[in-house]
Motif scaffolding. Sequence first.
Motif, short mmCIF file in Angstrom:
data_model
loop_
_atom_site.label_atom_id
_atom_site.label_comp_id
_atom_site.label_asym_id
_atom_site.label_seq_id
_atom_site.Cartn_x
_atom_site.Cartn_y
_atom_site.Cartn_z
N LEU A 136 -3.12 9.59 -18.09
CA LEU A 136 -4.23 9.23 -17.22
C LEU A 136 -4.53 10.38 -16.27
N MET A 137 -5.79 10.52 -15.88
CA MET A 137 -6.19 11.52 -14.89
C MET A 137 -7.24 10.93 -13.96
N ARG A 138 -7.24 11.49 -12.76
CA ARG A 138 -8.26 11.14 -11.77
C ARG A 138 -8.67 12.42 -11.06
N GLY A 139 -9.96 12.73 -11.11
CA GLY A 139 -10.47 13.96 -10.52
C GLY A 139 -10.67 13.88 -9.04
N GLY A 194 0.79 -1.23 0.00
CA GLY A 194 0.00 0.00 0.00
C GLY A 194 0.82 1.28 0.00
N VAL A 195 2.12 1.19 -0.22
CA VAL A 195 2.97 2.39 -0.19
C VAL A 195 2.60 3.35 -1.31
N ALA A 196 2.52 2.85 -2.54
CA ALA A 196 2.18 3.73 -3.67
C ALA A 196 0.79 4.33 -3.49
N ARG A 197 -0.15 3.52 -3.10
CA ARG A 197 -1.52 4.02 -2.86
C ARG A 197 -1.50 5.13 -1.81
N SER A 198 -0.75 4.94 -0.73
CA SER A 198 -0.67 5.95 0.33
C SER A 198 -0.07 7.25 -0.18
N LEU A 199 0.98 7.15 -1.00
CA LEU A 199 1.60 8.35 -1.56
C LEU A 199 0.63 9.07 -2.50
N TYR A 200 -0.11 8.33 -3.31
CA TYR A 200 -1.10 8.94 -4.21
C TYR A 200 -2.21 9.61 -3.40
N GLU A 201 -2.72 8.94 -2.37
CA GLU A 201 -3.81 9.51 -1.58
C GLU A 201 -3.35 10.73 -0.80
N ASP A 202 -2.10 10.74 -0.36
CA ASP A 202 -1.54 11.91 0.31
C ASP A 202 -1.57 13.11 -0.64
N LEU A 203 -1.21 12.91 -1.89
CA LEU A 203 -1.24 13.97 -2.89
C LEU A 203 -2.68 14.36 -3.21
N ALA A 204 -3.56 13.39 -3.34
CA ALA A 204 -4.96 13.67 -3.67
C ALA A 204 -5.64 14.49 -2.58
N ALA A 205 -5.17 14.40 -1.35
CA ALA A 205 -5.76 15.14 -0.24
C ALA A 205 -5.66 16.65 -0.44
N ARG A 206 -4.84 17.09 -1.38
CA ARG A 206 -4.73 18.53 -1.69
C ARG A 206 -5.92 19.01 -2.52
N GLY A 207 -6.75 18.10 -2.98
CA GLY A 207 -7.94 18.48 -3.74
C GLY A 207 -7.70 18.74 -5.21
N LEU A 208 -6.55 18.32 -5.73
CA LEU A 208 -6.22 18.52 -7.13
C LEU A 208 -6.50 17.27 -7.94
N THR A 209 -6.73 17.45 -9.23
CA THR A 209 -6.82 16.32 -10.14
C THR A 209 -5.44 15.71 -10.28
N LEU A 210 -5.34 14.40 -10.18
CA LEU A 210 -4.06 13.71 -10.34
C LEU A 210 -3.87 13.36 -11.81
N ALA A 211 -2.64 13.53 -12.29
CA ALA A 211 -2.31 13.25 -13.68
C ALA A 211 -0.99 12.49 -13.73
N CYS A 212 -0.89 11.56 -14.68
CA CYS A 212 0.34 10.79 -14.82
C CYS A 212 0.34 10.11 -16.19
#
Length: 151
Positions: A148-151, A92-110
Amino acid sequence: MIRDIEAADLPALLALNNSEAAAVNELTLAELTAQVALALSARMTADGSGFLVAFGAETPIQGPNHAWFVGRGEGFAYIDRIVVALQARGQGVARSLYEDLAARGLTLACEVNLDPPNPAGQAFHARLGFQPVGEAVDPRNGKRVQYLMRG
């Protein structure tokens, strides 16, 4: 626990990054230092088993993949690199790092490689709710990528 990357962390994170150079491209210490300094977010696990560097729309262009997203709008966090140590995968390390970034309320892109294929990366991002928004060939290395993007 996830925290900001500090200067003292950089040599160990560089070694981790370069151990996965086939997936994330090798860096020098100066390049990693510059990325962290410019990043919208540069975070790591407290135990050093993983890290993530993301840029925003306002960050000076950091390569063609970042440029692709910058050309399409604002309010995103482009994940330039995420690296997880081999022994920490599946925990769950990668998931945790992604969710930490998502907590800023921004759309994630990669981007994820299509050629050479990266089915594990594609499946991981699909599980996290990322949607394909485009494709391109990276002129630096000839890899075909899917954006890829996730809102």
